[in-house]
Write a protein that holds these residues in place. Structure first.
Motif, PDB file in Angstrom:
ATOM      1  N   ASP A  78       0.825  -1.212   0.000  1.00  0.00           N
ATOM      2  CA  ASP A  78       0.000   0.000   0.000  1.00  0.00           C
ATOM      3  C   ASP A  78       0.862   1.267   0.000  1.00  0.00           C
ATOM      4  OD1 ASP A  78      -2.416  -1.343  -0.129  1.00  0.00           O
ATOM      5  OD2 ASP A  78      -2.562  -1.564   2.042  1.00  0.00           O
ATOM      6  N   GLY A  79       2.122   1.131  -0.427  1.00  0.00           N
ATOM      7  CA  GLY A  79       2.961   2.300  -0.666  1.00  0.00           C
ATOM      8  C   GLY A  79       3.882   2.702   0.461  1.00  0.00           C
ATOM      9  N   CYS A  80       3.708   2.116   1.634  1.00  0.00           N
ATOM     10  CA  CYS A  80       4.503   2.542   2.795  1.00  0.00           C
ATOM     11  C   CYS A  80       5.681   1.591   3.010  1.00  0.00           C
ATOM     12  CB  CYS A  80       3.618   2.580   4.038  1.00  0.00           C
ATOM     13  SG  CYS A  80       4.547   2.869   5.554  1.00  0.00           S
ATOM     14  N   ILE A 312      -1.459   4.848   0.905  1.00  0.00           N
ATOM     15  CA  ILE A 312      -1.609   5.448  -0.426  1.00  0.00           C
ATOM     16  C   ILE A 312      -2.965   6.128  -0.557  1.00  0.00           C
ATOM     17  CG2 ILE A 312      -2.358   3.247  -1.477  1.00  0.00           C
ATOM     18  CD1 ILE A 312      -0.395   6.104  -3.169  1.00  0.00           C
ATOM     19  N   GLU A 313      -3.984   5.558   0.071  1.00  0.00           N
ATOM     20  CA  GLU A 313      -5.306   6.162   0.019  1.00  0.00           C
ATOM     21  C   GLU A 313      -5.291   7.525   0.726  1.00  0.00           C
ATOM     22  OE1 GLU A 313      -7.879   5.291  -1.695  1.00  0.00           O
ATOM     23  OE2 GLU A 313      -9.304   6.729  -0.841  1.00  0.00           O
ATOM     24  N   GLY A 314      -4.507   7.632   1.785  1.00  0.00           N
ATOM     25  CA  GLY A 314      -4.370   8.909   2.491  1.00  0.00           C
ATOM     26  C   GLY A 314      -3.821   9.993   1.574  1.00  0.00           C
ATOM     27  N   SER A 370       3.031   0.427  -4.956  1.00  0.00           N
ATOM     28  CA  SER A 370       3.635  -0.461  -3.974  1.00  0.00           C
ATOM     29  C   SER A 370       5.136  -0.299  -3.947  1.00  0.00           C
ATOM     30  CB  SER A 370       3.261  -1.912  -4.294  1.00  0.00           C
ATOM     31  OG  SER A 370       3.798  -2.271  -5.525  1.00  0.00           O
ATOM     32  N   CYS A 371       5.717  -0.697  -2.834  1.00  0.00           N
ATOM     33  CA  CYS A 371       7.178  -0.666  -2.700  1.00  0.00           C
ATOM     34  C   CYS A 371       7.686  -2.054  -3.068  1.00  0.00           C
ATOM     35  CB  CYS A 371       7.553  -0.346  -1.268  1.00  0.00           C
ATOM     36  SG  CYS A 371       6.814   1.166  -0.662  1.00  0.00           S
TER      37      CYS A 371
END
Ligand SMILES: [Zn+2]
Length: 372
Positions: A78-80, A312-314, A370-371
């Motif tokens: 989720d990107g983090c 990512i939604e944030g 995504s990472c």
């Protein structure tokens, strides 16, 4: 991710770049002729407040290595890429025991060492007043003492630690310089401190304010309240939960007008329900309810308790609230929080290869971030 290469558009310039990495470092970042037009690269999102994720509650005692890897991988998806594992108010010794347990789990995995950038200890030195205590148990809140700080430092050794405290608690102001001397970062939060106490806390070394607009009652005095006081104090880096409900869109925009952009960072304050369908999920001793709106509530009350927001939604919601692009708000969820914690984190040669790859559809809709 020992070595690799990626061609994508740089989130700042929009220009195609070639990114190469090897042995834990970015080794090249250079312009290239072309790349897929809908593929972007940006520094990984950094979240300084994660209480749990993907069904895993970090406030529990028996979290396994497998659980922690699951939560961490879901955050990456989720990107983090980096986060502070967050522990909230509990009996002090239980909290320390939990911290020791997580450090021991982290030691067993290079992946966790890279992803868990440190610890956020949110409580138990917070305001026990109704509303200000949030979802924390006021019965377990205490005043800080030098012993607490030294125990926290001994338990975490040289790790990065963000300590959220309410400066109006007995001795808290006196202890801020000692916390700084021990290498802890002090953030103010769950507080109803006066303007004078806030200013003094900053003068003594407090750097940040935890989830502004939350950790306070829904109804506030229109002439004098914790929001106005924080706006009026210079020198604090504030965090916001950009899910459109913890902070209303209007207040979210106002904060961006009033506060220097370099002093605003986003956090999900995610709990175990994040990334999961609606239902009931634990946060420590509490069972919380997550509705189809992805808002986490204490059943039977209007109070929010953590969020089910995906990192990512944030970013996407923040961009929508501000009528900006995701690229313009990205640093609030990546570089600003990294800087607060002195984390080397940037898309540049020599930095760790912690980046997020974003893929968009022709329509402009995000397919994934995504990472790798
Ligand atoms: Zn909180």
């Amino acid at each position: 991710m020992n070595a690799g290469e990626l061609k994508a558009r740089h989130y700042r310039t929009g220009k195609p770049v070639c990114l190469r990495w090897a042995e834990g470092q970015i080794t090249e970042l250079s312009p290239c002729e072309a790349c897929a037009p809908n593929l972007w690269v940006a520094p990984a999102l950094v979240d300084l407040q994660v209480n749990g994720y993907a069904g895993i509650d970090f406030q529990r005692d028996a979290v396994t290595l497998e659980d922690l890897l699951t939560a961490t991988r879901r955050l990456r998806a989720d990107g983090c890429g980096r986060y502070l594992l967050t522990l909230i108010t509990d009996d002090w010794l239980s909290l320390l025991a939990r911290l020791r347990h997580y450090r021991q789990l982290r030691q067993q995995s290079a992946e966790l060492q890279q992803a868990i950038a440190g610890w956020h200890v949110e409580g138990p030195f917070l305001s026990a007043l109704p509303g200000f205590c949030g979802a924390h148990d006021p019965g377990r809140m205490i005043d800080p003492t030098p012993r607490h700080l030294h125990e926290l430092r001994a338990c975490t050794e040289g790790d990065r630690v963000l300590l959220t405290l309410a400066p109006e608690r007995q001795q808290a102001l006196d202890l801020i310089p000692e916390a700084i001397r021990l290498g802890l970062r002090v953030s103010l939060g769950h507080t109803n401190a006066s303007a004078d106490v806030l200013a003094e806390a900053v003068r003594r070394g407090a750097r940040a304010f935890t989830h502004l607009g939350n950790g306070c009652p829904r109804d506030l005095d229109r002439h004098d309240n914790i929001l106005w006081r924080v706006f009026d104090v210079q020198g604090l880096i504030v965090s916001l939960i950009p899910d459109t409900t913890h902070v209303s869109p209007a207040l979210f925009r106002l904060v961006h007008r009033l506060i220097d952009p370099e002093a605003i960072y986003y956090t999900t304050d995610a709990m175990s329900a994040a990334g999961m369908p609606p239902g009931r999920y634990p946060l420590g001793r509490l069972q919380l309810e997550v509705g189809p709106d992805q808002i986490v509530r204490l059943p039977g009350t209007p109070n929010f308790a953590g969020s089910a927001l995906r990192p990512i939604e944030g970013v996407l919601r923040a961009a929508r609230m501000l009528s900006r692009t995701w690229r313009e708000v990205w640093d609030h969820a990546a570089l600003v929080p990294a800087k607060l914690m002195d984390l080397a984190h940037a898309l540049e040669v020599g930095a760790p290869p912690e980046f997020c790859v974003l893929e968009f559809a022709e329509s402009g809709e995000l397919i994934q971030a995504s990472c790798p």
